[in-house]
Design an enzyme around this catalytic site. Sequence first.
Site, PDB file in Angstrom:
ATOM      1  N   SER A 126       0.915  -1.140  -0.137  1.00  0.00           N
ATOM      2  CA  SER A 126       0.064  -0.125  -0.170  1.00  0.00           C
ATOM      3  C   SER A 126       0.875   1.327   0.036  1.00  0.00           C
ATOM      4  CB  SER A 126      -0.694   0.269   1.042  1.00  0.00           C
ATOM      5  OG  SER A 126      -2.216  -0.768   0.986  1.00  0.00           O
TER       6      SER A 126
ATOM      7  N   LYS B 263       0.087   3.652  -2.663  1.00  0.00           N
ATOM      8  CA  LYS B 263      -0.771   4.808  -2.851  1.00  0.00           C
ATOM      9  C   LYS B 263      -0.043   6.196  -2.755  1.00  0.00           C
ATOM     10  CE  LYS B 263      -4.526   2.187  -0.461  1.00  0.00           C
ATOM     11  NZ  LYS B 263      -3.848   0.881  -0.443  1.00  0.00           N
TER      12      LYS B 263
ATOM     13  N   SER C  14      -5.964   3.609   4.543  1.00  0.00           N
ATOM     14  CA  SER C  14      -5.590   2.676   3.303  1.00  0.00           C
ATOM     15  C   SER C  14      -6.457   1.922   2.545  1.00  0.00           C
ATOM     16  CB  SER C  14      -4.621   1.653   4.029  1.00  0.00           C
ATOM     17  OG  SER C  14      -3.464   1.152   2.823  1.00  0.00           O
TER      18      SER C  14
END
Length: 414
Positions: free
Chosen positions: A117, A120, A174
Amino acid sequence: MRGLPAVLAAALLLPVLTGPAPAVAKARVGPPARLPGGAPPCPNVPAPATRPPQPPPPADPAARAVGGAPLDTAGLVVPRQAPAPPAVAATAWVVADLDSGAVLGGCGPHEYATPASVQKLLLAATMLPKLDPHRVVTVTHGDLDIEPGSSAVGLAEGGRYPIETIWLGLLLRSGNEAANVLARLGGGSVAGGVREMNEKARELGAYQTHAVTPSGLDGPGQFTSAYDLALIARACFAEPAFRRYTATRTAVVPGQPALRRKPFEIQNDNQLLTSYPGALGGKTGFTDLARHTYVGAAERGGRRLVVTVLGAEVSSQRGWQQGAALLDWGFGLPRDAAVGELVRPGAGRSLVAPSAGASALAGGAGLRGASATGTARPPTAVSVAAAVLLVAGGAVLVARRRRHLLRARSGVGR
Protein backbone atom coordinates in the site's frame (compact mmCIF):
# COMPACT_ATOMS: atom_id res chain seq x y z
CA MET A 1 14.72 -29.23 -25.29
CA ARG A 2 16.11 -29.71 -21.78
CA GLY A 3 18.31 -26.65 -22.17
CA LEU A 4 15.44 -24.32 -23.12
CA PRO A 5 14.37 -23.37 -19.55
CA ALA A 6 17.97 -22.57 -18.72
CA VAL A 7 18.30 -20.45 -21.84
CA LEU A 8 15.12 -18.54 -20.99
CA ALA A 9 16.25 -18.01 -17.42
CA ALA A 10 19.64 -16.78 -18.59
CA ALA A 11 17.98 -14.42 -21.04
CA LEU A 12 15.90 -12.92 -18.25
CA LEU A 13 19.03 -12.15 -16.28
CA LEU A 14 20.78 -10.30 -19.09
CA PRO A 15 21.00 -6.55 -18.43
CA VAL A 16 19.32 -4.44 -21.06
CA LEU A 17 21.17 -1.23 -21.91
CA THR A 18 18.70 1.39 -23.04
CA GLY A 19 20.75 4.56 -22.89
CA PRO A 20 23.27 6.45 -20.79
CA ALA A 21 22.67 7.05 -17.10
CA PRO A 22 20.92 10.34 -16.39
CA ALA A 23 23.10 13.26 -15.45
CA VAL A 24 23.24 13.81 -11.71
CA ALA A 25 23.85 17.21 -10.22
CA LYS A 26 27.06 17.43 -8.24
CA ALA A 27 26.60 17.04 -4.52
CA ARG A 28 28.88 16.58 -1.54
CA VAL A 29 28.94 12.80 -1.60
CA GLY A 30 31.24 10.90 0.69
CA PRO A 31 32.83 7.62 -0.37
CA PRO A 32 30.65 4.67 0.57
CA ALA A 33 31.62 2.68 3.63
CA ARG A 34 30.62 -0.80 4.73
CA LEU A 35 30.31 -2.36 8.13
CA PRO A 36 33.17 -4.56 9.37
CA GLY A 37 33.13 -7.82 7.49
CA GLY A 38 31.23 -6.28 4.58
CA ALA A 39 27.83 -7.54 5.73
CA PRO A 40 24.86 -5.18 5.37
CA PRO A 41 23.02 -4.46 8.62
CA CYS A 42 19.59 -5.21 7.16
CA PRO A 43 19.34 -8.94 6.52
CA ASN A 44 17.97 -10.25 3.27
CA VAL A 45 15.05 -12.06 4.86
CA PRO A 46 14.24 -15.34 3.05
CA ALA A 47 11.14 -15.11 0.89
CA PRO A 48 8.01 -16.53 2.53
CA ALA A 49 6.49 -19.72 1.15
CA THR A 50 3.59 -17.76 -0.39
CA ARG A 51 5.86 -15.83 -2.76
CA PRO A 52 5.08 -16.84 -6.36
CA PRO A 53 7.85 -17.62 -8.88
CA GLN A 54 7.67 -14.18 -10.50
CA PRO A 55 11.09 -12.76 -11.42
CA PRO A 56 11.80 -9.02 -11.34
CA PRO A 57 12.80 -7.27 -14.56
CA PRO A 58 16.41 -7.61 -15.71
CA ALA A 59 18.81 -5.26 -13.97
CA ASP A 60 19.15 -1.97 -15.87
CA PRO A 61 22.53 -0.31 -15.19
CA ALA A 62 21.21 3.08 -16.32
CA ALA A 63 18.27 3.01 -13.89
CA ARG A 64 20.47 1.79 -11.04
CA ALA A 65 22.80 4.77 -11.57
CA VAL A 66 20.04 7.31 -10.87
CA GLY A 67 21.06 9.33 -7.83
CA GLY A 68 24.74 8.49 -8.06
CA ALA A 69 26.99 5.49 -8.65
CA PRO A 70 27.45 4.63 -4.92
CA LEU A 71 23.75 3.73 -4.74
CA ASP A 72 24.20 0.92 -7.27
CA THR A 73 24.70 -1.78 -4.66
CA ALA A 74 22.72 -4.65 -3.21
CA GLY A 75 24.37 -4.04 0.16
CA LEU A 76 24.90 -1.20 2.60
CA VAL A 77 26.01 2.28 1.54
CA VAL A 78 26.63 4.94 4.22
CA PRO A 79 28.90 7.99 4.48
CA ARG A 80 32.49 7.44 5.55
CA GLN A 81 32.93 7.56 9.32
CA ALA A 82 29.17 7.24 9.83
CA PRO A 83 28.03 5.10 12.76
CA ALA A 84 26.51 1.75 11.90
CA PRO A 85 22.79 2.04 11.13
CA PRO A 86 20.34 -0.09 13.11
CA ALA A 87 20.04 -3.71 11.98
CA VAL A 88 16.45 -3.65 10.75
CA ALA A 89 14.72 -6.70 9.31
CA ALA A 90 14.11 -5.27 5.83
CA THR A 91 15.45 -6.30 2.45
CA ALA A 92 15.93 -2.67 1.36
CA TRP A 93 15.76 0.85 2.81
CA VAL A 94 16.76 4.47 2.16
CA VAL A 95 17.05 7.53 4.39
CA ALA A 96 17.05 10.89 2.59
CA ASP A 97 16.63 14.61 3.21
CA LEU A 98 13.27 15.88 1.92
CA ASP A 99 14.59 19.42 1.37
CA SER A 100 18.14 19.06 0.04
CA GLY A 101 17.49 15.72 -1.65
CA ALA A 102 20.64 14.21 -0.13
CA VAL A 103 20.53 10.43 0.29
CA LEU A 104 22.06 9.80 3.71
CA GLY A 105 22.33 6.05 3.37
CA GLY A 106 20.61 2.90 2.27
CA CYS A 107 20.65 -0.84 1.90
CA GLY A 108 19.98 -2.11 -1.63
CA PRO A 109 18.56 1.29 -2.70
CA HIS A 110 17.88 0.15 -6.27
CA GLU A 111 16.88 -3.46 -5.57
CA TYR A 112 13.46 -4.41 -6.95
CA ALA A 113 10.73 -5.07 -4.39
CA THR A 114 6.94 -5.20 -4.14
CA PRO A 115 5.29 -2.04 -2.75
CA ALA A 116 1.98 -3.07 -1.12
CA SER A 117 0.00 0.00 0.00
CA VAL A 118 2.89 2.45 -0.03
CA GLN A 119 2.05 2.48 -3.75
CA LYS A 120 -0.83 4.76 -2.76
CA LEU A 121 1.79 7.51 -2.47
CA LEU A 122 2.39 7.30 -6.22
CA LEU A 123 -1.37 7.63 -6.70
CA ALA A 124 -1.32 10.72 -4.47
CA ALA A 125 1.64 12.28 -6.29
CA THR A 126 -0.19 11.71 -9.58
CA MET A 127 -3.75 12.75 -8.76
CA LEU A 128 -3.57 15.34 -5.98
CA PRO A 129 -2.72 18.20 -8.38
CA LYS A 130 -5.57 17.16 -10.71
CA LEU A 131 -8.59 16.67 -8.44
CA ASP A 132 -10.62 19.39 -6.74
CA PRO A 133 -10.87 18.31 -3.08
CA HIS A 134 -14.26 20.01 -2.66
CA ARG A 135 -15.91 18.24 -5.59
CA VAL A 136 -18.56 15.72 -4.51
CA VAL A 137 -18.45 12.41 -6.40
CA THR A 138 -20.49 9.21 -6.48
CA VAL A 139 -18.95 5.83 -5.64
CA THR A 140 -19.71 3.17 -8.24
CA HIS A 141 -20.06 -0.60 -8.04
CA GLY A 142 -16.75 -1.01 -9.88
CA ASP A 143 -14.93 1.12 -7.30
CA LEU A 144 -15.76 -1.49 -4.66
CA ASP A 145 -14.24 -4.35 -6.69
CA ILE A 146 -11.25 -5.05 -4.44
CA GLU A 147 -9.61 -8.14 -2.99
CA PRO A 148 -11.96 -9.66 -0.35
CA GLY A 149 -10.65 -9.03 3.15
CA SER A 150 -8.26 -6.27 2.09
CA SER A 151 -8.28 -2.84 3.72
CA ALA A 152 -11.22 -0.56 2.96
CA VAL A 153 -12.63 2.69 4.27
CA GLY A 154 -16.25 1.61 4.11
CA LEU A 155 -17.47 3.80 1.24
CA ALA A 156 -20.97 2.88 0.08
CA GLU A 157 -21.99 2.12 -3.49
CA GLY A 158 -24.04 5.10 -4.66
CA GLY A 159 -22.69 7.20 -1.80
CA ARG A 160 -21.72 10.81 -2.48
CA TYR A 161 -18.51 12.04 -0.87
CA PRO A 162 -16.18 15.04 -1.18
CA ILE A 163 -12.92 14.05 -2.84
CA GLU A 164 -11.12 15.29 0.28
CA THR A 165 -12.93 12.62 2.31
CA ILE A 166 -11.76 9.98 -0.15
CA TRP A 167 -8.15 11.19 0.16
CA LEU A 168 -8.42 10.90 3.93
CA GLY A 169 -9.82 7.40 3.58
CA LEU A 170 -6.92 6.48 1.31
CA LEU A 171 -4.15 7.82 3.54
CA LEU A 172 -5.57 7.18 7.01
CA ARG A 173 -7.25 3.80 6.51
CA SER A 174 -5.47 2.66 3.34
CA GLY A 175 -8.79 2.21 1.60
CA ASN A 176 -8.39 0.16 -1.55
CA GLU A 177 -11.81 1.21 -2.82
CA ALA A 178 -10.75 4.84 -2.27
CA ALA A 179 -7.74 4.16 -4.51
CA ASN A 180 -10.05 2.89 -7.25
CA VAL A 181 -12.24 6.01 -6.99
CA LEU A 182 -9.29 8.40 -7.20
CA ALA A 183 -7.63 6.53 -10.06
CA ARG A 184 -10.90 6.48 -11.99
CA LEU A 185 -11.58 10.16 -11.42
CA GLY A 186 -8.06 11.26 -12.35
CA GLY A 187 -7.51 8.91 -15.27
CA GLY A 188 -10.98 8.43 -16.71
CA SER A 189 -10.89 4.79 -15.62
CA VAL A 190 -8.94 2.74 -13.11
CA ALA A 191 -6.68 1.49 -15.90
CA GLY A 192 -6.24 5.06 -17.14
CA GLY A 193 -5.30 6.17 -13.63
CA VAL A 194 -2.70 3.43 -13.37
CA ARG A 195 -1.31 4.47 -16.74
CA GLU A 196 -0.92 8.03 -15.46
CA MET A 197 0.76 6.74 -12.29
CA ASN A 198 3.41 5.05 -14.41
CA GLU A 199 3.91 8.22 -16.44
CA LYS A 200 4.35 10.15 -13.19
CA ALA A 201 6.92 7.63 -11.97
CA ARG A 202 8.99 8.19 -15.11
CA GLU A 203 8.65 11.96 -14.74
CA LEU A 204 9.97 11.76 -11.17
CA GLY A 205 12.92 9.59 -12.21
CA ALA A 206 11.47 6.51 -10.49
CA TYR A 207 12.46 4.26 -13.38
CA GLN A 208 12.32 1.07 -11.32
CA THR A 209 8.69 1.57 -10.39
CA HIS A 210 5.77 0.04 -12.27
CA ALA A 211 2.20 0.10 -10.99
CA VAL A 212 -0.41 -2.47 -11.95
CA THR A 213 -3.04 -1.61 -9.33
CA PRO A 214 -3.69 1.87 -7.91
CA SER A 215 -3.96 0.56 -4.35
CA GLY A 216 -0.83 -1.58 -4.15
CA LEU A 217 -2.80 -4.83 -4.04
CA ASP A 218 -0.49 -7.39 -5.62
CA GLY A 219 -0.53 -7.86 -9.38
CA PRO A 220 1.92 -9.49 -11.80
CA GLY A 221 4.64 -7.07 -12.88
CA GLN A 222 4.25 -4.61 -10.02
CA PHE A 223 7.49 -3.41 -8.46
CA THR A 224 9.40 -0.48 -7.00
CA SER A 225 12.64 0.27 -5.11
CA ALA A 226 13.53 2.01 -1.87
CA TYR A 227 15.15 4.84 -3.84
CA ASP A 228 12.11 5.29 -6.07
CA LEU A 229 9.83 5.43 -3.04
CA ALA A 230 11.95 8.25 -1.62
CA LEU A 231 11.51 10.20 -4.87
CA ILE A 232 7.76 9.61 -4.78
CA ALA A 233 7.49 10.55 -1.10
CA ARG A 234 9.39 13.78 -1.75
CA ALA A 235 6.90 14.71 -4.46
CA CYS A 236 4.03 13.97 -2.08
CA PHE A 237 5.40 16.06 0.77
CA ALA A 238 5.85 18.97 -1.62
CA GLU A 239 2.03 19.12 -1.82
CA PRO A 240 0.42 21.12 1.06
CA ALA A 241 -2.77 19.05 0.83
CA PHE A 242 -0.82 15.81 1.20
CA ARG A 243 1.04 17.12 4.24
CA ARG A 244 -2.30 18.00 5.83
CA TYR A 245 -3.97 14.70 4.99
CA THR A 246 -1.10 12.44 6.05
CA ALA A 247 -0.76 14.23 9.41
CA THR A 248 -4.48 13.98 10.19
CA ARG A 249 -5.10 11.77 13.24
CA THR A 250 -8.86 11.21 12.85
CA ALA A 251 -11.54 12.12 10.33
CA VAL A 252 -15.28 11.62 9.89
CA VAL A 253 -16.73 9.95 6.81
CA PRO A 254 -20.09 11.67 6.20
CA GLY A 255 -23.28 9.68 6.45
CA GLN A 256 -25.44 8.76 3.48
CA PRO A 257 -29.06 9.30 4.54
CA ALA A 258 -30.44 8.05 1.23
CA LEU A 259 -28.58 4.78 1.80
CA ARG A 260 -29.30 4.65 5.54
CA ARG A 261 -25.61 4.96 6.31
CA LYS A 262 -24.56 6.89 9.41
CA PRO A 263 -21.37 8.97 9.62
CA PHE A 264 -18.39 7.22 11.17
CA GLU A 265 -14.90 8.06 12.35
CA ILE A 266 -11.63 6.73 10.93
CA GLN A 267 -8.20 6.80 12.57
CA ASN A 268 -4.75 7.08 11.04
CA ASP A 269 -2.97 3.71 10.83
CA ASN A 270 0.51 5.32 10.91
CA GLN A 271 1.65 5.02 14.52
CA LEU A 272 4.71 7.16 13.85
CA LEU A 273 2.39 10.16 14.26
CA THR A 274 1.60 9.35 17.88
CA SER A 275 4.91 7.77 18.90
CA TYR A 276 7.70 9.75 17.22
CA PRO A 277 8.45 13.41 18.07
CA GLY A 278 8.35 15.57 14.98
CA ALA A 279 6.53 12.98 12.85
CA LEU A 280 5.10 14.43 9.63
CA GLY A 281 3.26 11.38 8.32
CA GLY A 282 3.75 8.62 5.79
CA LYS A 283 2.18 5.33 4.76
CA THR A 284 2.09 1.74 5.97
CA GLY A 285 1.78 -1.33 3.77
CA PHE A 286 1.44 -5.09 3.93
CA THR A 287 0.57 -7.97 1.62
CA ASP A 288 1.60 -11.62 1.70
CA LEU A 289 3.89 -11.00 -1.26
CA ALA A 290 5.39 -7.63 -0.30
CA ARG A 291 5.60 -8.32 3.45
CA HIS A 292 5.75 -5.11 5.49
CA THR A 293 6.53 -1.86 3.69
CA TYR A 294 6.74 1.62 5.16
CA VAL A 295 7.36 5.26 4.27
CA GLY A 296 7.64 7.86 7.04
CA ALA A 297 8.92 11.40 7.46
CA ALA A 298 9.83 13.53 10.46
CA GLU A 299 11.31 16.92 11.29
CA ARG A 300 13.99 17.68 13.86
CA GLY A 301 16.00 20.87 14.28
CA GLY A 302 14.64 22.34 11.06
CA ARG A 303 15.67 19.23 9.11
CA ARG A 304 13.11 16.97 7.37
CA LEU A 305 14.05 13.36 6.66
CA VAL A 306 12.17 10.56 4.95
CA VAL A 307 12.69 6.82 5.33
CA THR A 308 11.51 4.06 2.99
CA VAL A 309 11.44 0.41 4.06
CA LEU A 310 10.67 -2.59 1.85
CA GLY A 311 10.34 -6.33 2.45
CA ALA A 312 10.43 -6.11 6.23
CA GLU A 313 9.57 -8.98 8.52
CA VAL A 314 8.16 -8.22 11.95
CA SER A 315 10.00 -9.83 14.82
CA SER A 316 10.78 -7.39 17.61
CA GLN A 317 9.88 -4.26 15.61
CA ARG A 318 6.97 -3.37 13.37
CA GLY A 319 7.55 -1.63 10.04
CA TRP A 320 7.07 1.90 11.36
CA GLN A 321 9.38 1.17 14.31
CA GLN A 322 12.11 0.05 11.94
CA GLY A 323 11.55 3.29 10.03
CA ALA A 324 11.76 5.28 13.26
CA ALA A 325 15.08 3.64 14.17
CA LEU A 326 16.50 4.57 10.76
CA LEU A 327 15.23 8.14 11.12
CA ASP A 328 17.05 8.40 14.46
CA TRP A 329 20.22 7.23 12.71
CA GLY A 330 19.75 9.78 9.93
CA PHE A 331 19.18 12.69 12.29
CA GLY A 332 22.44 11.76 14.02
CA LEU A 333 24.47 12.33 10.85
CA PRO A 334 26.05 15.68 9.91
CA ARG A 335 23.88 17.88 7.71
CA ASP A 336 26.32 17.62 4.78
CA ALA A 337 26.62 13.82 4.92
CA ALA A 338 25.47 12.07 1.75
CA VAL A 339 26.09 9.06 -0.48
CA GLY A 340 23.88 10.21 -3.34
CA GLU A 341 20.89 12.40 -4.11
CA LEU A 342 17.22 12.34 -4.98
CA VAL A 343 17.04 13.63 -8.54
CA ARG A 344 14.66 16.44 -9.37
CA PRO A 345 11.55 15.68 -11.46
CA GLY A 346 12.45 15.58 -15.13
CA ALA A 347 16.18 15.17 -14.51
CA GLY A 348 17.47 12.70 -17.09
CA ARG A 349 13.98 12.21 -18.50
CA SER A 350 13.97 10.07 -21.65
CA LEU A 351 17.55 9.00 -20.97
CA VAL A 352 16.39 5.86 -19.21
CA ALA A 353 13.72 3.91 -21.07
CA PRO A 354 11.94 0.84 -19.65
CA SER A 355 13.99 -2.30 -20.12
CA ALA A 356 12.74 -5.14 -22.27
CA GLY A 357 11.98 -7.13 -19.15
CA ALA A 358 10.03 -4.26 -17.59
CA SER A 359 8.10 -3.84 -20.82
CA ALA A 360 7.13 -7.49 -20.81
CA LEU A 361 5.96 -7.38 -17.21
CA ALA A 362 4.12 -4.12 -17.83
CA GLY A 363 1.80 -5.92 -20.19
CA GLY A 364 0.43 -8.12 -17.40
CA ALA A 365 -3.06 -7.41 -16.15
CA GLY A 366 -3.45 -6.57 -12.50
CA LEU A 367 -5.67 -8.39 -10.06
CA ARG A 368 -9.34 -7.40 -10.00
CA GLY A 369 -9.23 -6.02 -13.53
CA ALA A 370 -6.83 -3.12 -13.00
CA SER A 371 -4.37 -3.15 -15.89
CA ALA A 372 -1.78 -0.80 -17.29
CA THR A 373 -0.40 -0.44 -20.74
CA GLY A 374 2.77 1.12 -22.01
CA THR A 375 4.36 1.96 -25.31
CA ALA A 376 4.16 -0.97 -27.69
CA ARG A 377 7.49 -2.64 -28.34
CA PRO A 378 8.43 -5.49 -30.64
CA PRO A 379 8.58 -8.83 -28.80
CA THR A 380 12.05 -10.11 -28.02
CA ALA A 381 13.44 -13.34 -26.63
CA VAL A 382 13.71 -11.63 -23.27
CA SER A 383 10.14 -10.34 -23.32
CA VAL A 384 8.78 -13.71 -24.44
CA ALA A 385 10.65 -15.46 -21.65
CA ALA A 386 9.44 -12.93 -19.11
CA ALA A 387 5.89 -13.29 -20.37
CA VAL A 388 6.01 -17.08 -20.00
CA LEU A 389 7.13 -16.80 -16.40
CA LEU A 390 4.69 -13.96 -15.82
CA VAL A 391 1.69 -16.08 -16.77
CA ALA A 392 2.82 -18.87 -14.47
CA GLY A 393 3.61 -16.46 -11.66
CA GLY A 394 0.31 -14.65 -12.06
CA ALA A 395 -1.70 -17.86 -11.87
CA VAL A 396 0.10 -18.95 -8.72
CA LEU A 397 -0.28 -15.48 -7.24
CA VAL A 398 -4.06 -15.43 -7.67
CA ALA A 399 -4.50 -18.96 -6.29
CA ARG A 400 -2.22 -18.46 -3.33
CA ARG A 401 -3.53 -15.03 -2.40
CA ARG A 402 -7.00 -16.48 -2.01
CA ARG A 403 -5.66 -19.20 0.27
CA HIS A 404 -3.20 -17.12 2.23
CA LEU A 405 -4.90 -13.80 3.04
CA LEU A 406 -3.33 -13.07 6.40
CA ARG A 407 -4.07 -10.29 8.78
CA ALA A 408 -0.76 -8.94 10.05
CA ARG A 409 -0.59 -6.53 12.90
CA SER A 410 -0.45 -3.62 10.49
CA GLY A 411 -3.53 -4.87 8.63
CA VAL A 412 -4.24 -6.95 5.55
CA GLY A 413 -3.43 -5.34 2.23
CA ARG A 414 -2.49 -2.03 3.83
